[in-house]
Design an enzyme around this catalytic site. Structure first.
Site, PDB file in Angstrom:
ATOM      1  N   SER A 137       0.805  -1.224   0.000  1.00 46.07           N
ATOM      2  CA  SER A 137       0.000   0.000   0.000  1.00 46.07           C
ATOM      3  C   SER A 137       0.837   1.274   0.000  1.00 46.07           C
ATOM      4  O   SER A 137       0.319   2.353  -0.295  1.00 46.07           O
ATOM      5  CB  SER A 137      -0.953   0.016   1.197  1.00 46.07           C
ATOM      6  OG  SER A 137      -0.238   0.145   2.407  1.00 46.07           O
ATOM      7  N   LYS A 151       0.900   4.567   6.962  1.00 39.87           N
ATOM      8  CA  LYS A 151       0.381   5.364   5.841  1.00 39.87           C
ATOM      9  C   LYS A 151       1.014   6.750   5.889  1.00 39.87           C
ATOM     10  O   LYS A 151       1.692   7.118   6.846  1.00 39.87           O
ATOM     11  CB  LYS A 151      -1.140   5.516   5.933  1.00 39.87           C
ATOM     12  CG  LYS A 151      -1.939   4.223   6.041  1.00 39.87           C
ATOM     13  CD  LYS A 151      -1.993   3.451   4.740  1.00 39.87           C
ATOM     14  CE  LYS A 151      -2.841   2.177   4.899  1.00 39.87           C
ATOM     15  NZ  LYS A 151      -2.794   1.341   3.672  1.00 39.87           N
TER      16      LYS A 151
END
Length: 278
Positions: free
Chosen positions: A42, A119
């Site tokens: 990701s 993230k």
């Protein structure tokens, strides 16, 4: 008798040494740096599957989420951060707290599942965040993206979980070249980072999200392959992340392996050893 006494003392000393070592390691992991393996794609290309880094816990201060979660299913051990430091939960504050900056790569505790995620911090408290046609908008202004060619990787299983990448150039057979378009995104504070695009999908077209006070909005750099704040928690996403759930900032990759195991030395990525995280 003396031999038995010495033997008994040696065992006690060994146990004490192990206990002290575990205590020191626990304090170090809780207060300073926490090891973290990258399990998914990701955050490509900033972070690749198999990258190993230490999370700087001093960057944002400490909360209940700073306590380590230890899970060893083989022996039935499952100690959650809340089990140890849950008494600190609930006020959304931190001890010696520091404010994260837009563009930081952050490890945080998922507000529902309790799992650790990594993230990029996109939205600060009070920001209005939206994605239109794959482009990020902050407070009504487009965040500039400069095309930067393609990101290519070999189609094949990656990491211990054997994950296969998604490709922007259609179905790709085993061993083929999997391609995504690449762009450099620049925030208003000067933070530059690479983002990847696979193709148009629902997460490229979102409503406007108003980030609540005391919360943050996160997105993966591999924009089309990231379950992040664009998805509500009820739908398997991250939603808004409370300040107290931040664990620390990822500053530098220490080690990297492209194989199913770190013992496969022929798969080590030496060019990523000690590489800074931007």
């Amino acid at each position: 008798m003396a031999t038995k006494a010495k033997s008994g003392n040696a065992i006690v000393e060994t146990i004490k040494t192990i206990v002290y070592a575990l205590l020191i390691a626990g304090v170090f992991r809780t207060l300073f740096f926490q090891p973290f393996w990258i399990p998914s794609g990701s955050m490509k290309e900033t972070l690749l599957i198999g990258d190993f880094l230490f999370v700087n816990k001093m960057a944002y201060g400490y909360s209940y989420a700073s306590c380590p979660t230890v899970s060893i299913p083989v022996v039935g051990l499952n100690v959650d951060a809340e089990d140890v430091c849950g008494f600190l939960d609930g006020d959304n504050t931190r001890l010696f707290g520091g404010d994260p900056e837009r563009g930081d790569v952050v490890v945080f505790r998922h507000p529902v599942s309790g799992r650790d995620y990594i993230k990029r911090l996109v939205g600060l408290p009070g920001d209005r965040v939206q994605v239109k046609d794959g482009i990020l908008y902050l407070n009504g202004k487009m965040v500039p993206q400069t095309p930067a060619g393609n990101f290519d990787e070999v189609m094949g299983r990656q990491g211990p979980q054997g994950l296969t990448p998604r490709c922007g150039n259609g179905p790709v057979g085993e061993g083929g070249t999997c391609t995504k378009t690449r762009a450099v995104e620049t925030f208003d504070n000067g933070n530059e980072h690479v983002v990847l695009n696979i193709g148009s999908q629902a997460s490229d077209h979102t409503p406007v999200y108003l980030v609540p006070e005391g919360h943050y909005f996160f997105m993966g750099d591999n924009r089309d392959n990231s379950a992040d704040s664009r998805l509500p928690q009820a739908a398997g996403g991250v939603g808004f992340v409370p300040y107290e759930n931040l664990i620390g900032r990822a500053d530098r990759i220490m080690f990297s392996s492209a194989g199913r195991s770190m013992l496969y030395f022929w798969t080590w990525r030496s060019d990523r050893f000690f590489k800074g995280v931007n």
